[in-house]
Design a protein around this motif. Structure first.
Motif, PDB file in Angstrom:
ATOM      1  N   ILE A  51      -6.859  17.701 -23.833  1.00  0.00           N
ATOM      2  CA  ILE A  51      -8.001  18.085 -24.939  1.00  0.00           C
ATOM      3  C   ILE A  51      -7.818  19.377 -25.285  1.00  0.00           C
ATOM      4  CG2 ILE A  51      -9.293  18.928 -23.099  1.00  0.00           C
ATOM      5  CD1 ILE A  51     -10.591  16.853 -26.134  1.00  0.00           C
ATOM      6  N   PHE A  52      -8.340  19.757 -26.418  1.00  0.00           N
ATOM      7  CA  PHE A  52      -8.295  21.171 -27.172  1.00  0.00           C
ATOM      8  C   PHE A  52      -9.403  21.214 -28.027  1.00  0.00           C
ATOM      9  CE2 PHE A  52      -3.760  20.044 -26.707  1.00  0.00           C
ATOM     10  CZ  PHE A  52      -3.116  21.074 -26.661  1.00  0.00           C
ATOM     11  N   PHE A  53      -9.750  22.554 -28.006  1.00  0.00           N
ATOM     12  CA  PHE A  53     -11.202  22.813 -28.828  1.00  0.00           C
ATOM     13  C   PHE A  53     -10.812  24.007 -29.519  1.00  0.00           C
ATOM     14  CE2 PHE A  53     -12.548  21.226 -24.682  1.00  0.00           C
ATOM     15  CZ  PHE A  53     -13.425  20.398 -25.064  1.00  0.00           C
ATOM     16  N   LYS A  54     -11.064  24.022 -30.949  1.00  0.00           N
ATOM     17  CA  LYS A  54     -10.994  25.158 -31.771  1.00  0.00           C
ATOM     18  C   LYS A  54     -12.396  25.939 -31.953  1.00  0.00           C
ATOM     19  CE  LYS A  54      -9.378  26.493 -36.379  1.00  0.00           C
ATOM     20  NZ  LYS A  54     -10.305  26.700 -37.403  1.00  0.00           N
ATOM     21  N   ILE A  55     -12.484  26.875 -31.220  1.00  0.00           N
ATOM     22  CA  ILE A  55     -13.690  27.530 -31.155  1.00  0.00           C
ATOM     23  C   ILE A  55     -13.517  29.173 -31.710  1.00  0.00           C
ATOM     24  CG2 ILE A  55     -15.434  28.656 -29.453  1.00  0.00           C
ATOM     25  CD1 ILE A  55     -14.175  26.732 -27.497  1.00  0.00           C
ATOM     26  N   ASN A  56     -14.431  29.243 -32.796  1.00  0.00           N
ATOM     27  CA  ASN A  56     -14.383  30.524 -33.536  1.00  0.00           C
ATOM     28  C   ASN A  56     -13.112  30.943 -33.905  1.00  0.00           C
ATOM     29  OD1 ASN A  56     -15.814  32.630 -34.675  1.00  0.00           O
ATOM     30  ND2 ASN A  56     -15.700  33.821 -33.008  1.00  0.00           N
ATOM     31  N   GLY A  57     -12.374  30.148 -34.420  1.00  0.00           N
ATOM     32  CA  GLY A  57     -10.900  30.435 -35.058  1.00  0.00           C
ATOM     33  C   GLY A  57      -9.876  30.314 -33.931  1.00  0.00           C
ATOM     34  N   GLU A  58     -10.197  30.246 -32.443  1.00  0.00           N
ATOM     35  CA  GLU A  58      -9.074  30.370 -31.522  1.00  0.00           C
ATOM     36  C   GLU A  58      -9.194  28.714 -30.876  1.00  0.00           C
ATOM     37  OE1 GLU A  58      -8.100  32.961 -28.193  1.00  0.00           O
ATOM     38  OE2 GLU A  58     -10.068  32.087 -27.451  1.00  0.00           O
ATOM     39  N   VAL A  59      -7.837  28.108 -30.599  1.00  0.00           N
ATOM     40  CA  VAL A  59      -7.663  26.999 -30.142  1.00  0.00           C
ATOM     41  C   VAL A  59      -7.574  27.251 -28.566  1.00  0.00           C
ATOM     42  CG1 VAL A  59      -5.955  24.943 -29.911  1.00  0.00           C
ATOM     43  CG2 VAL A  59      -6.532  26.071 -32.093  1.00  0.00           C
ATOM     44  N   VAL A  60      -8.468  26.333 -27.923  1.00  0.00           N
ATOM     45  CA  VAL A  60      -8.515  26.724 -26.409  1.00  0.00           C
ATOM     46  C   VAL A  60      -8.163  25.170 -25.762  1.00  0.00           C
ATOM     47  CG1 VAL A  60      -9.766  27.222 -24.441  1.00  0.00           C
ATOM     48  CG2 VAL A  60     -10.113  28.445 -26.536  1.00  0.00           C
ATOM     49  N   ILE A  87       3.271  15.945 -22.855  1.00  0.00           N
ATOM     50  CA  ILE A  87       4.445  16.341 -23.894  1.00  0.00           C
ATOM     51  C   ILE A  87       3.886  16.642 -25.501  1.00  0.00           C
ATOM     52  CG2 ILE A  87       6.479  15.682 -25.000  1.00  0.00           C
ATOM     53  CD1 ILE A  87       7.028  13.957 -22.037  1.00  0.00           C
ATOM     54  N   THR A  88       3.080  15.940 -25.903  1.00  0.00           N
ATOM     55  CA  THR A  88       2.327  16.190 -27.117  1.00  0.00           C
ATOM     56  C   THR A  88       1.547  17.352 -27.277  1.00  0.00           C
ATOM     57  OG1 THR A  88       2.164  13.821 -27.379  1.00  0.00           O
ATOM     58  CG2 THR A  88       0.954  15.119 -29.029  1.00  0.00           C
ATOM     59  N   ARG A  89       0.984  17.717 -25.911  1.00  0.00           N
ATOM     60  CA  ARG A  89       0.195  18.901 -25.503  1.00  0.00           C
ATOM     61  C   ARG A  89       1.130  20.218 -25.829  1.00  0.00           C
ATOM     62  NH1 ARG A  89      -0.114  22.634 -21.355  1.00  0.00           N
ATOM     63  NH2 ARG A  89      -2.207  23.488 -21.000  1.00  0.00           N
ATOM     64  N   MET A  90       2.211  20.004 -25.264  1.00  0.00           N
ATOM     65  CA  MET A  90       3.280  20.920 -25.438  1.00  0.00           C
ATOM     66  C   MET A  90       3.728  21.381 -26.829  1.00  0.00           C
ATOM     67  SD  MET A  90       6.857  21.210 -23.238  1.00  0.00           S
ATOM     68  CE  MET A  90       7.348  19.709 -23.460  1.00  0.00           C
ATOM     69  N   GLU A 116       3.434  24.684 -29.276  1.00  0.00           N
ATOM     70  CA  GLU A 116       4.372  25.375 -29.715  1.00  0.00           C
ATOM     71  C   GLU A 116       4.342  25.434 -31.101  1.00  0.00           C
ATOM     72  OE1 GLU A 116       8.030  23.372 -28.446  1.00  0.00           O
ATOM     73  OE2 GLU A 116       7.635  23.584 -26.263  1.00  0.00           O
ATOM     74  N   LEU A 117       3.378  24.396 -31.908  1.00  0.00           N
ATOM     75  CA  LEU A 117       3.433  24.431 -33.310  1.00  0.00           C
ATOM     76  C   LEU A 117       2.422  25.542 -33.668  1.00  0.00           C
ATOM     77  CD1 LEU A 117       3.427  20.587 -34.334  1.00  0.00           C
ATOM     78  CD2 LEU A 117       5.086  22.128 -35.133  1.00  0.00           C
ATOM     79  N   LEU A 118       1.349  25.482 -33.025  1.00  0.00           N
ATOM     80  CA  LEU A 118       0.366  26.371 -33.315  1.00  0.00           C
ATOM     81  C   LEU A 118       0.894  27.836 -33.198  1.00  0.00           C
ATOM     82  CD1 LEU A 118      -2.926  24.996 -31.264  1.00  0.00           C
ATOM     83  CD2 LEU A 118      -2.527  24.974 -33.865  1.00  0.00           C
ATOM     84  N   ARG A 119       1.450  28.320 -32.118  1.00  0.00           N
ATOM     85  CA  ARG A 119       2.085  29.383 -31.923  1.00  0.00           C
ATOM     86  C   ARG A 119       3.183  29.948 -33.161  1.00  0.00           C
ATOM     87  NH1 ARG A 119       3.067  29.171 -25.468  1.00  0.00           N
ATOM     88  NH2 ARG A 119       1.054  29.850 -24.989  1.00  0.00           N
ATOM     89  N   GLU A 120       3.778  28.921 -33.736  1.00  0.00           N
ATOM     90  CA  GLU A 120       4.691  29.438 -34.733  1.00  0.00           C
ATOM     91  C   GLU A 120       3.923  29.544 -36.042  1.00  0.00           C
ATOM     92  OE1 GLU A 120       7.395  26.359 -37.446  1.00  0.00           O
ATOM     93  OE2 GLU A 120       8.504  27.099 -35.703  1.00  0.00           O
ATOM     94  N   TRP A 121       2.661  28.689 -36.130  1.00  0.00           N
ATOM     95  CA  TRP A 121       1.804  28.845 -37.275  1.00  0.00           C
ATOM     96  C   TRP A 121       0.904  30.203 -37.269  1.00  0.00           C
ATOM     97  CZ3 TRP A 121      -0.068  22.978 -37.495  1.00  0.00           C
ATOM     98  CH2 TRP A 121       0.885  22.112 -37.676  1.00  0.00           C
ATOM     99  N   VAL A 153      -3.774  30.420 -29.833  1.00  0.00           N
ATOM    100  CA  VAL A 153      -4.046  29.383 -28.859  1.00  0.00           C
ATOM    101  C   VAL A 153      -3.853  29.920 -27.530  1.00  0.00           C
ATOM    102  CG1 VAL A 153      -1.355  28.912 -28.972  1.00  0.00           C
ATOM    103  CG2 VAL A 153      -3.243  27.130 -28.229  1.00  0.00           C
ATOM    104  N   VAL A 154      -4.677  29.541 -26.591  1.00  0.00           N
ATOM    105  CA  VAL A 154      -4.798  30.150 -25.262  1.00  0.00           C
ATOM    106  C   VAL A 154      -4.990  28.721 -24.274  1.00  0.00           C
ATOM    107  CG1 VAL A 154      -7.310  30.404 -25.371  1.00  0.00           C
ATOM    108  CG2 VAL A 154      -5.886  31.573 -23.847  1.00  0.00           C
ATOM    109  N   GLU A 155      -4.318  29.077 -23.100  1.00  0.00           N
ATOM    110  CA  GLU A 155      -4.520  28.049 -21.939  1.00  0.00           C
ATOM    111  C   GLU A 155      -5.252  28.710 -20.866  1.00  0.00           C
ATOM    112  OE1 GLU A 155      -0.627  25.804 -21.291  1.00  0.00           O
ATOM    113  OE2 GLU A 155       0.008  27.206 -22.368  1.00  0.00           O
ATOM    114  N   ARG A 156      -6.370  28.264 -20.863  1.00  0.00           N
ATOM    115  CA  ARG A 156      -7.041  28.826 -19.654  1.00  0.00           C
ATOM    116  C   ARG A 156      -8.490  27.860 -19.382  1.00  0.00           C
ATOM    117  NH1 ARG A 156     -12.297  30.193 -21.827  1.00  0.00           N
ATOM    118  NH2 ARG A 156     -12.487  30.420 -24.047  1.00  0.00           N
ATOM    119  N   LYS A 157      -8.923  28.414 -18.251  1.00  0.00           N
ATOM    120  CA  LYS A 157     -10.150  27.459 -17.542  1.00  0.00           C
ATOM    121  C   LYS A 157     -11.392  27.507 -18.732  1.00  0.00           C
ATOM    122  CE  LYS A 157     -11.344  27.686 -13.434  1.00  0.00           C
ATOM    123  NZ  LYS A 157     -11.519  28.199 -12.029  1.00  0.00           N
TER     124      LYS A 157
END
Length: 357
Positions: A239-248, A260-263, A267-272, A276-280
């Motif tokens: 699951i992903f959330f876009k919160i105030n411009g940041e994807v969490v 694998i789709t998550r990964m 990778e795409l978001l970072r290139e763009w 994007v952050v992975e956190r609790k």
């Protein structure tokens, strides 16, 4: 793995292929399958492609009693030039080995098995559908076969790969789905088997999913098994959330599957240059962000749907409607990019695609 050549036994009884606009998910199978066996002290042996048929197991086979099994799911796509493409298949076999390690199952040779899979798909290439949104679903799996009721790892195993043509995950395109936040049942905990693709992880979610369906939701969003606060994943999707411009997205804590789709999405978001952050992230934090109007998009990611936009979240009677229940701009761009690469419509600058010869 013992060094043995792949043998191929072709079927003399070919099945009729389903109409491409009427392909159900996971009920139609191709003419052949891959099989390989394991015996302690001998290793993996006799890799073979044989006609698709039932298998015979002893009633005391350990898979039936202790659930020692792992599996994977990936797809073959029909490309623009009528070629057949796989999306990051080496990652699926890496993950299969991680799952096997957790379940005390002997590891496979990832490179050899990928070669065997390509041989199988090459033999079954006419089964790869051509209609938009269709693909050939690939299910590798390992089961414990020793006839033994002792509570211990099996000494023999069977590794198989079966193929199934499948239609589009969504009828008429991708549409936002309703998700129920599950705060009663527990799917997995840190130190358990949540990071592995193993059978019990899925069947243990059936009750929660059935209740979600009754309430009009398509799936459940699991919270952590200890505090019932921190978001983990949706059914069989990350699951992903876009919160105030940041994807969490929730960090991989040991109870979440490394998708694998998550990964690929990360990778795409970072290139763009999309933050994007992975956190609790807790459900309370998400709801507070929603109340402030900061939850801009939400989407699940996985092999089946690639991107599954979330239009509504229901948590303890509180409803969160995301992006007016419409697919978000970022979600659509990610979906178009991943599917474009998978089908060969976009340039693969990442070496994600493997062509089956």
């Amino acid at each position: 793995m013992t060094d043995q050549e792949l043998t191929i036994v072709k079927s003399n009884d070919r099945k009729p292929k389903p109409e491409q606009d009427q392909i159900p998910f996971g009920t139609t199978f191709t003419d052949h399958m891959f099989v390989m066996d394991y015996e302690e002290g001998k290793g993996w042996f006799e890799p073979r492609i044989v006609p698709y048929e039932p298998i015979t197991l002893d009633p005391a086979a350990m898979i039936f009693h202790y659930g020692q099994t792992v599996f994977e799911g990936l797809k073959a796509y029909r490309g623009n030039n009528d070629n057949i493409l796989l999306f990051r298949p080496e990652q699926n076999f890496k993950r299969l080995n991680r799952s096997s390690d957790r379940l005390s199952i002997p590891l496979i040779d990832e490179e050899k098995v990928l070669g065997y899979l390509q041989e199988l798909i090459s033999l079954e290439k006419d089964w790869v559908p051509t209609t938009e949104g269709t693909s050939l679903y690939i299910r590798p799996f390992i089961i414990a076969t020793a006839p033994n009721l002792a509570v211990a790892p099996s000494k023999t195993y069977k590794f198989m790969m079966i193929l199934s043509p499948v239609g589009s995950y969504f009828s008429g395109g991708i549409h936002p789905v309703k998700i129920k936040v599950e705060d009663k049942f527990t799917r997995a905990v840190k130190g358990g088997t949540g990071m592995a693709k193993t059978a019990g992880n899925y069947s243990s979610g059936y009750q929660a999913q059935a209740q979600a369906y009754k309430e009009g939701s398509a799936d459940v969003l699991w919270l952590d098994g200890i505090e019932k606060r921190y978001i983990e994943e949706v059914g069989s999707m990350n699951i992903f959330f876009k919160i105030n411009g940041e994807v969490v997205t929730p960090e991989l804590s040991g109870s979440i599957l490394k998708g694998i789709t998550r990964m690929s999405i990360i990778e795409l978001l970072r290139e763009w240059d999309v933050p994007v952050v992975e956190r609790k992230i807790s459900i309370d934090e998400l709801y507070e962000a929603y109340e402030r109007g900061e939850v801009e998009e939400a989407f699940g990611t996985g092999t089946a749907a690639v991107i599954s936009p979330v239009g509504e979240l229901n948590w303890q009677g509180r409803k969160m409607t995301v992006n007016n229940n419409e697919i978000g701009e970022l979600s659509q761009k990610l979906y178009d990019t991943i599917t474009g690469i998978q089908k060969g419509n976009l340039e693969d600058r990442y070496n994600w695609v493997v062509e089956v010869k």
